[in-house]
Enzyme design. Sequence first.
Site: not given
Length: 347
Positions: A79, A104, A175, A248, A312
């Site tokens: 982001r 993304h 991803h 996350d 990631e």
Amino acid sequence: MKQTTFGKTAEGTEASLYTICNSKGMRAMVTNFGATLVSVFVKNRNGEDTDVILGYDDVADYQKNTCYFGAVVGRNCNRIANAKFTINGVEYQLEANDNENSLHSGSNGTSERFWNVISCTDQMITLQIEDADLQQGYPGNAVMKVTYEVTEADELSITYHATADKTTVFNMTNHAYFNLNGAGSGTAMDQILQIRASHYTPVIDAKSIPTGEIASVEGTPFDFREAKPMGRDIEQANDQLSYGHGYDHNFVLDKERAGLEKIATAYSTKSGIKMDVITDCIGMQLYTANFIQGQKVQGGAVCKDRDAFCLETQYFPNSINEPNFTTPLTEAGKSYDTKTVYAFSIA
């Protein structure tokens, strides 16, 4: 190398699927749409082929879904706050596709377009995509390449190389959603994870923009320095976990030197498959697939939330705007180069 058709997009463009493999049977499948990693087959402890990432059966499903399964995300993964940033006094506006933020790189990112295959062997494939100046909102005419290689050591190596004619942002990742018991096999939260990270970057709220703090994991559910089941602490009463309905978050890796280092290990006690993550990146996002309910993957299996996990490798989220983070800028004429290796074995 094997090339087959992979269906057509809504616009009628035919996609291809490429299979690379080593002499021991490990193989990876890549489509030229999004340079997407569709499948990775490794042997479990019983010698059975196991596809350890989530994927779809054809390109149409990749085009219409928004989970970024196996995608190469760029120019910038993760982001950017308020979908804008400033370089050398010039403000650049991006697509705001995640509340008011850019996620993304939006609907015109590298994961949403076709790449050109520029070289391919039995064990390696290189794909390339070009951006015009401001095509995604980022400055500079850019050329981006990704190389996938399946090695004889049962490694999947992913190498990125990019250049532009203006100083710009490059922060690319893959991803892939992993489940070491196999795609569609159910929850991944009982699989074991260890991350070499003493700190992480907490977020402000559910929009997942970091506060700028580099916080200790000590005494928190984010402490993976000792191996533990991924889901052991995921339901703890914790504001950070509630924001994302699970993990996350970006981890600040305990790098000891520049270059490649092993920074994480995942393991399934059921399949016996172990996966080491080796990277030269300074950060890694752990995402526990908190929003994949109902996704239909290979073979018709229907996913529930947390049926996979993502590791990631990256610069930290919103690092272009956060002075406390290392900048993801690449100067005009210089190259962005990074590498991540997923190494598989039986433990």
